[in-house]
Write an enzyme that holds these catalytic residues in place. Structure first.
Site, PDB file in Angstrom:
ATOM      1  N   ILE A   1       0.816  -1.219   0.000  1.00  0.00           N
ATOM      2  CA  ILE A   1       0.000   0.000   0.000  1.00  0.00           C
ATOM      3  C   ILE A   1       0.842   1.258   0.000  1.00  0.00           C
ATOM      4  CG2 ILE A   1      -2.128  -0.935   0.974  1.00  0.00           C
ATOM      5  CD1 ILE A   1      -1.175  -0.027   3.721  1.00  0.00           C
ATOM      6  N   GLY A   2       2.144   1.121   0.097  1.00  0.00           N
ATOM      7  CA  GLY A   2       2.953   2.334   0.040  1.00  0.00           C
ATOM      8  C   GLY A   2       4.417   2.002   0.209  1.00  0.00           C
TER       9      GLY A   2
ATOM     10  N   GLY B   1       8.221   4.150   1.203  1.00  0.00           N
ATOM     11  CA  GLY B   1       8.848   5.429   1.518  1.00  0.00           C
ATOM     12  C   GLY B   1      10.349   5.283   1.602  1.00  0.00           C
TER      13      GLY B   1
ATOM     14  N   SER C   1      12.208   4.722   4.066  1.00  0.00           N
ATOM     15  CA  SER C   1      12.767   3.711   4.960  1.00  0.00           C
ATOM     16  C   SER C   1      12.269   2.299   4.664  1.00  0.00           C
ATOM     17  CB  SER C   1      12.483   4.083   6.410  1.00  0.00           C
ATOM     18  OG  SER C   1      11.106   4.251   6.598  1.00  0.00           O
TER      19      SER C   1
ATOM     20  N   LYS D   1       8.962  -0.488   2.692  1.00  0.00           N
ATOM     21  CA  LYS D   1       7.681  -0.695   2.021  1.00  0.00           C
ATOM     22  C   LYS D   1       6.614  -1.014   3.058  1.00  0.00           C
ATOM     23  CE  LYS D   1       9.315  -2.232  -2.446  1.00  0.00           C
ATOM     24  NZ  LYS D   1       9.452  -3.329  -3.412  1.00  0.00           N
ATOM     25  N   VAL D   2       5.366  -0.630   2.742  1.00  0.00           N
ATOM     26  CA  VAL D   2       4.279  -0.876   3.681  1.00  0.00           C
ATOM     27  C   VAL D   2       3.236  -1.787   3.033  1.00  0.00           C
ATOM     28  CG1 VAL D   2       2.566   0.183   5.181  1.00  0.00           C
ATOM     29  CG2 VAL D   2       4.651   1.430   4.628  1.00  0.00           C
TER      30      VAL D   2
ATOM     31  N   LYS E   1       5.326  -2.651   8.057  1.00  0.00           N
ATOM     32  CA  LYS E   1       6.387  -1.933   7.372  1.00  0.00           C
ATOM     33  C   LYS E   1       7.636  -2.791   7.360  1.00  0.00           C
ATOM     34  CE  LYS E   1       8.268   2.569   6.884  1.00  0.00           C
ATOM     35  NZ  LYS E   1       8.001   3.954   7.200  1.00  0.00           N
TER      36      LYS E   1
ATOM     37  N   ASP F   1      10.697  13.341  11.157  1.00  0.00           N
ATOM     38  CA  ASP F   1      10.214  13.288   9.778  1.00  0.00           C
ATOM     39  C   ASP F   1       8.734  13.643   9.730  1.00  0.00           C
ATOM     40  OD1 ASP F   1      10.294  13.013   7.074  1.00  0.00           O
ATOM     41  OD2 ASP F   1      10.405  10.829   7.053  1.00  0.00           O
TER      42      ASP F   1
END
Ligand SMILES: *[C@@H]1O[C@H](CO)[C@@H](O)[C@H](O)[C@H]1NC(C)=O
Ligand SMILES: *[C@@H]1O[C@H](CO)[C@@H](O)[C@H](O)[C@H]1NC(C)=O
Length: 987
Positions: free
Chosen positions: A687-688, A690, A692, A694-695, A709, A812
């Protein structure tokens, strides 16, 4: 007492109490109806020995009839509804209650004040519509209802029957249109409608029929379109103010036909094209302001041939030169032309014929010398010439110009010595000579400049010693003299400057020690003494400076130990490199991340790798080569060893994998197993992703969803050389896992398999704020939702900063890390992860910590590479700006700017309205503006100026509370209203 009795006896007739007349009785009813917290009406009683109320406060009687003709209760803090009993006073012709708290509506029967000629209720809390019965009052000539909360339209009855000459409705909430029937209002001499949220519309051309009009004030009225030519018919018009609207087109030449005009204000619109050329009909014109538009072309010669007092054309795109003729005006007081593309020399006689007070031509391309005559009349206060190409010396005459208050000559090509007198002028508070080529030294008479607060002379060729006399300038806030050739000691009495916020003497040749007694610098934020020849020890008192956050003493000969007290400071920058310090580092700073703060100190060679080798570079040049060779050799051996060990160890671990995988850390009661999770980490569940990791969304067998994550780079290096790093990851994550707060995403558990690190979070169905806000789904986010998200996120961050021990810095903060649950409640996610990830991988990227995301990074990060709570607050400010503007933190449309800079520029140029997301409902404008103001606080350049997260929560809460009980006196005119744009201190 005796005297009093005597008086009574002598007074005739000898009656002790007189009954109050009817006027007095009515006024007592008035008093009863008002709340009078400060007892302003204490004289309004009948203990008086007079049967009339004529000696009561604010009451005036006709000298013959002794009837009340005027009541004036201005500034008396009275509250309550409009005291209608005043209208029982048959001869009352003037009533004024300016600046009280008269609330509720103005009753229709206010018109029973039949004999009123003047009614002034400005600065009260009146609501509702303006009663149309006011139009029917036969004698009313002057009506002032400005600065209340009236809504709706201006009643049309005014156009039909009223014989008003003065009408002021400015600063209300009138939201109808500016009616064309005003054209019939032929008696009117002054019309003030400014600062009302009228429905956007044009200037009715019928206004040209108001032939008696002398003053027309329509600024900030949502006006659009062009100025109608019909206004040229206003033969008696003295003052035309159409500033702060959205007027377009060119400025029509018809305004140059206004025969009586003295003042024209057209600033902050969108006028384009060239200024009218022919101006000789408007011989009465004294003030002309068309700043902050998009005007092109040159400054018309004829305009400059008028006897102008003030000419403001700043922030346009004007070209060419300033016509010489402007210097012939006998009235010229103010000339502001900054931020244009003008060039050439300034008129040589400027200031010779008129009492020039203010000259600002910054940010143009002017050249040549500064005219000798600027202060001929002894009235020059502001001389602002920043960022041009002026050359030569400062004219000697300015040294005797005692009126000067601000002199800003930064970024020119000026040279020679500064006139001695200029240093010691008594009213000067801002003296800026930076970035020129001035020579000479600071004379002792600087002590005469006792109002000086900004003393900025960096980047010149000044020399000699800094005189002790600087230390007597009590009001000094900043003293920047870097990049000069100053020698000698730092004057000991500089420590007496207890207002001082910034002291920058870097890049000089100062010697001796850091002065004694620096604990007096209670307001010092920034101390920069880098690259001088200072010696001696760093005084321990430095740790007691309460607000110091920038300390640079690098490149000196400082010796001795680093005082432990330094640990008391919250520094954004610490640089003690390239000195001769020795001994141990204070424990707080004995960390890899601070290494660069201490390099180049031979005696500090202890536990930090790399602290030693670099010491050679600056001083012991001879040994460098040998040392370096040894280190390189040692490095090669080490690397070979590590690689060998890594290969070995990996093989070993592979065999052990099945054991390592079940290293779960669970922080809450959970009802699922790690295997269930790991099996679901497939592309289709992604689903995403970033910076750091993957989610994935994982639906468990029991039907519940979690977000998993998977961190990047889990086992590439860290695990092999140092097993304790893995533990550190677990310890950190454990801390995060224990946190429970309604506005923080729960971390259910983590898993460190050796191959990968997994963090299992609660699943947030509405995804991230960033995704929602910058996608087609933004329609789901109305202002109330956005406001709630802002408050939720603020509460989450406040919890991390203030309620966790030790405090947790998010590192962040961004809209993509604010997640939304099914009800759009916001929760902060991913906090501290940057640090955890960094900690694990520090072998490979210790000096390039990824802390923060583009567009959200606080400016101080650029020079400190350190993040603290204040950097989170900055990033949160950017999120607030995203909520208000609906824009991305960086956008190609902004050019080189980021969202923060774009907002600041547009705010100055176009005002609040241009910034607010057009998708938002304008009824929330006030609240939105408050949030915008909070976001500007959060994104202050100086960390010290940013409010704490706890304070931010409070401010946000007040925003909505205030909106519910809105008053007219505060919050109406924004603090950003028309400030001198070049007046901000340009750093
Ligand atoms: C008007 O002011 C009075 C006195 O302060 C107060 O008691 C009353 O509630 C106010 N009324 C309104 C409508 O605000
Ligand atoms: C109104 O006041 C004037 C004096 O200002 C007076 O001559 C006239 O009689 C008053 N009118 C009434 C209705 O009281």
């Amino acid at each position: 007492m005796l005297v009093f009795l005597l008086c009574l006896l002598l007074s005739s007739p000898p009656i002790l109490t007189l009954s109050l007349n009817q006027d007095g009785l009515y006024l007592q009813r008035v008093k009863l109806g008002l709340s009078d917290p400060t007892n302003s009406l204490s004289s309004w009683d009948n203990n008086s020995r007079d049967e009339t109320p004529c000696d009561w406060l604010g009451v005036t009687c006709d000298p013959l009839t002794r009837r009340v003709v005027s009541v004036n209760l201005d500034h008396s803090q009275l509250s309550g509804p409009f005291p209608i009993f005043l209208c029982r006073l048959p001869y009352l012709s003037r009533l004024s209650m300016v600046d009280n708290n008269i609330n509720s509506t103005l009753p229709l029967d206010v018109s029973t004040c039949r004999n009123l000629t003047h009614l002034n209720l400005a600065w009260n809390l009146l609501v509702g519509t303006v009663p149309e019965t006011l139009a029917e009052m036969p004698n009313l000539r002057s009506l002032d209802l400005s600065a209340n909360n009236f809504t709706g339209d201006i009643p049309a009855r005014f156009g039909e029957v009223s014989r008003l000459e003065f009408l002021n409705l400015a600063g209300n909430l009138l939201n109808g249109t500016i009616p064309s029937w005003l054209g019939n209002f032929s008696t009117l001499k002054e019309l003030h409608l400014a600062y009302n949220p009228f429905t956007p519309g044009r200037i009715p051309s019928e206004l040209g029929n108001m032939t008696n009009l002398k003053k027309l004030w329509l600024s900030h009225c949502n006006l659009m379109g062009q100025i109608p030519d019909s206004l040229a018919r206003l033969n008696r018009l003295i003052n035309l103010d159409l500033a702060i609207n959205r007027l377009t087109g060119s400025i029509p030449s018809s305004i140059t036909e206004l025969k009586s005009i003295e003042q024209i204000e057209l600033f902050e619109n969108s006028f384009s094209g060239e200024l009218p050329v022919k101006w000789l009909n408007t011989t009465t014109l004294r003030r002309f302001d068309a700043s902050m538009n998009e005007l092109t072309g040159t400054i018309p010669i004829e305009l400059c041939e008028l006897q102008l007092e003030s000419l403001n054309l700043f922030e346009n795109r004007l070209e060419g030169t300033i016509p010489e003729s402007i210097a012939q005006s006998k009235n010229l007081y103010e000339l502001k032309l900054f931020n244009n593309k003008l060039h050439g020399v300034l008129p040589s006689q400027l200031g010779k014929n008129s009492p020039l007070g203010s000259l600002d031509v910054s940010y143009n391309r002017f050249s040549g010398e500064i005219p000798e005559s600027l202060c001929s009349k002894g009235s020059l206060e502001d001389l602002v010439l920043i960022h041009n190409s002026f050359s030569g010396k400062i004219p000697g005459g300015l040294g005797n110009c005692h009126s000067l208050r601000r002199v800003r000559l930064k970024q020119n090509l000026l040279s020679g010595s500064v006139p001695e007198g200029l240093w010691g002028l008594p009213h000067m508070y801002l003296f800026e000579l930076a970035e020129n080529s001035f020579t000479g030294s600071i004379p002792k008479r600087i002590s005469g400049a006792y109002n000086l607060s900004m003393f900025l002379i960096s980047k010149n060729q000044f020399s000699g010693s800094i005189p002790d006399e600087v230390g007597v300038l009590d009001n000094l806030l900043e003293f920047s003299a870097s990049h000069n050739n100053f020698t000698g000691l730092i004057p000991g009495n500089l420590v007496k400057l207890d207002q001082l916020g910034k002291l920058d003497l870097s890049e000089n040749e100062l010697s001796g020690g850091i002065p004694q007694g620096i604990q007096g610098w209670g307001n010092l934020n920034e101390l920069n003494l880098a690259n001088n020849r200072l010696s001696g020890e760093i005084p321990g008192e430095i740790g007691s400076l309460p607000v110091l956050n920038y300390l640079d003493l690098s490149g000196n000969f400082l010796s001795g130990k680093i005082p432990l007290e330094l640990q008391n400071l919250k520094l954004n920058l610490l640089n003690l490199s390239n000195n001769q310090l020795s001994g141990e580092l204070p424990p707080l700073y004995a960390k890899e991340i601070y290494k660069s703060s201490f390099v180049g100190n031979p005696g500090l060679c202890e536990d930090l790798d790399g602290l030693c080798p670099e010491m050679g570079e600056s001083k012991n040049q001879g040994y460098v080569w040998i040392l370096r060779s040894i280190f390189v050799l040692a490095g090669v051996v080490f690397v070979v060893g590590v690689v060998w060990f890594y290969v070995k160890f990996r093989n070993f671990k592979r065999t052990k994998k099945s054991i390592a995988i079940s290293k779960w850390k669970s922080f809450h009661k959970i009802g699922f197993s790690e295997f269930e999770v790991i099996d679901c980490l497939k592309e289709e569940n992604l689903i995403g992703s970033g910076a750091s990791g993957k989610v994935y969304k994982v639906v468990l067998r029991n039907g519940e969803a979690v977000a998993v994550k998977k961190l990047y780079g889990g086992s590439k290096k860290g695990d092999t050389s140092n097993g304790s790093l893995r533990d550190q990851f677990e310890v950190e994550v454990e801390t995060l896992g224990k946190i429970r707060h309604k506005n923080i995403v729960r971390l259910w558990c983590c898993c460190n398999t050796g191959d990968s690190k997994l963090l299992v979070y609660e699943y947030m169905p509405n995804g991230s704020l960033g995704d929602l806000l910058h996608s087609s789904k933004v329609g789901m986010l109305g202002w109330p939702t956005r406001y709630k998200i802002a408050l939720d996120a603020a509460e989450g961050l406040s919890y991390l900063h203030h309620d966790c021990v030790p405090p947790i810095v998010h590192r962040d903060v961004k809209s993509n890390n604010i997640l939304l649950d099914a009800e759009f409640s916001a929760r902060v996610a991913d906090f501290g992860v940057a640090k955890v990830v960094h900690g694990v991988n520090r072998g490979q990227e210790s000096m390039s910590v990824i802390a923060g995301s583009c567009g959200y990074i606080a400016p101080e990060y650029a020079y400190t590479l350190r993040v603290n709570e204040k950097s989170d607050i900055y990033s949160f400010g950017v999120v607030l700006l995203e909520l208000v503007t609906g824009r991305l933190p960086i956008d190609p449309e902004f050019g080189e700017k980021d969202l923060v800079k774009w907002v600041c520029t547009n705010l100055d140029e176009k005002g609040f309205d241009s910034l607010i997301d057009p998708k938002l409902d304008s009824t929330y404008k006030e609240e939105i503006c408050r949030v915008l103001e909070i976001s500007l606080l959060c994104t202050s350049t100086l960390p010290i100026n940013r409010p704490s997260m706890r304070k931010v929560v409070k401010l946000l809460q007040e925003t909505s509370a205030e909106n519910k009980s809105k008053t007219s006196k505060d919050g109406k005119l924004s603090p950003y209203y028309y400030e001198d744009a070049s007046d901000q201190f340009v750093v």
